[in-house]
Design a protein around this motif. Structure first.
Motif, PDB file in Angstrom:
ATOM      1  N   LYS A 157      10.741  71.430 -13.256  1.00  0.00           N
ATOM      2  CA  LYS A 157      11.911  72.406 -12.684  1.00  0.00           C
ATOM      3  C   LYS A 157      12.949  72.723 -14.034  1.00  0.00           C
ATOM      4  CE  LYS A 157      14.831  74.212  -9.636  1.00  0.00           C
ATOM      5  NZ  LYS A 157      15.682  75.156 -10.210  1.00  0.00           N
ATOM      6  N   GLU A 158      13.282  71.647 -14.860  1.00  0.00           N
ATOM      7  CA  GLU A 158      14.262  71.653 -15.902  1.00  0.00           C
ATOM      8  C   GLU A 158      13.455  72.747 -16.953  1.00  0.00           C
ATOM      9  OE1 GLU A 158      12.308  67.843 -16.729  1.00  0.00           O
ATOM     10  OE2 GLU A 158      12.966  68.951 -15.023  1.00  0.00           O
ATOM     11  N   VAL A 159      12.201  72.820 -17.220  1.00  0.00           N
ATOM     12  CA  VAL A 159      11.344  73.502 -18.015  1.00  0.00           C
ATOM     13  C   VAL A 159      11.586  75.159 -17.788  1.00  0.00           C
ATOM     14  CG1 VAL A 159       9.507  74.213 -19.342  1.00  0.00           C
ATOM     15  CG2 VAL A 159      10.232  71.793 -19.227  1.00  0.00           C
ATOM     16  N   TYR A 160      11.348  75.223 -16.190  1.00  0.00           N
ATOM     17  CA  TYR A 160      11.413  76.558 -15.790  1.00  0.00           C
ATOM     18  C   TYR A 160      12.566  77.078 -15.732  1.00  0.00           C
ATOM     19  CZ  TYR A 160      10.950  80.218 -11.970  1.00  0.00           C
ATOM     20  OH  TYR A 160      11.083  81.518 -11.414  1.00  0.00           O
ATOM     21  N   ILE A 217      13.461  78.374 -19.310  1.00  0.00           N
ATOM     22  CA  ILE A 217      12.473  79.586 -19.535  1.00  0.00           C
ATOM     23  C   ILE A 217      13.033  80.903 -18.798  1.00  0.00           C
ATOM     24  CG2 ILE A 217      10.423  80.870 -18.845  1.00  0.00           C
ATOM     25  CD1 ILE A 217       8.968  78.142 -19.127  1.00  0.00           C
ATOM     26  N   GLN A 218      13.877  80.562 -17.771  1.00  0.00           N
ATOM     27  CA  GLN A 218      14.547  81.834 -16.928  1.00  0.00           C
ATOM     28  C   GLN A 218      15.669  81.984 -17.765  1.00  0.00           C
ATOM     29  OE1 GLN A 218      13.446  83.502 -14.186  1.00  0.00           O
ATOM     30  NE2 GLN A 218      11.518  82.370 -14.915  1.00  0.00           N
ATOM     31  N   GLU A 219      16.653  81.308 -18.114  1.00  0.00           N
ATOM     32  CA  GLU A 219      17.627  80.970 -18.737  1.00  0.00           C
ATOM     33  C   GLU A 219      17.347  82.203 -20.298  1.00  0.00           C
ATOM     34  OE1 GLU A 219      21.319  79.064 -20.880  1.00  0.00           O
ATOM     35  OE2 GLU A 219      20.275  77.716 -19.632  1.00  0.00           O
ATOM     36  N   ALA A 220      16.509  81.753 -21.118  1.00  0.00           N
ATOM     37  CA  ALA A 220      15.940  82.314 -22.283  1.00  0.00           C
ATOM     38  C   ALA A 220      15.558  83.766 -21.697  1.00  0.00           C
ATOM     39  CB  ALA A 220      14.751  81.624 -22.751  1.00  0.00           C
ATOM     40  N   ASN A 221      15.012  83.982 -20.755  1.00  0.00           N
ATOM     41  CA  ASN A 221      14.471  85.501 -20.221  1.00  0.00           C
ATOM     42  C   ASN A 221      15.729  86.092 -20.005  1.00  0.00           C
ATOM     43  OD1 ASN A 221      11.802  84.709 -20.693  1.00  0.00           O
ATOM     44  ND2 ASN A 221      11.427  84.471 -18.291  1.00  0.00           N
ATOM     45  N   ARG A 222      16.634  85.646 -19.370  1.00  0.00           N
ATOM     46  CA  ARG A 222      17.862  86.375 -18.885  1.00  0.00           C
ATOM     47  C   ARG A 222      18.450  86.609 -20.276  1.00  0.00           C
ATOM     48  NH1 ARG A 222      18.059  82.981 -14.822  1.00  0.00           N
ATOM     49  NH2 ARG A 222      19.183  81.418 -15.892  1.00  0.00           N
TER      50      ARG A 222
END
Length: 79
Positions: free
Chosen positions: A45-48, A51-56
């Motif tokens: 979950k913390e990796v996911y 990744i989501q934050e980096a994409n945003r």
């Protein structure tokens, strides 16, 4: 949220393709194994979340970039 109790060696199956097995329990730590088709990405979950934050962040323009673009537009309109 579905809450299930499982013992070491027991599994749950999701959508006929994903199997989650309890491998062991040591204190507060539960070791699980996940079997899924290769085309399904599996992340902690913390990796996911990272990744989501980096994409945003990658699709959000920086304020300085917006200001520079606005200057270019203004300059091109004045010519």
């Amino acid at each position: 949220m579905l809450v299930l109790s499982r013992k070491k060696g027991e599994s749950i199956v999701i959508n006929d393709h994903i199997e989650i097995t309890v491998l062991g329990v040591e204190g507060d730590t539960v070791r699980i194994g996940v079997s899924a088709p290769k085309h399904i990405d599996i992340f902690r979950k913390e990796v996911y979340d990272s990744i989501q934050e980096a994409n945003r962040d990658s699709v959000s323009p920086a304020e300085a970039d917006i200001e520079a673009l606005m200057r270019l537009v203004r300059d091109s309109q004045q010519k």
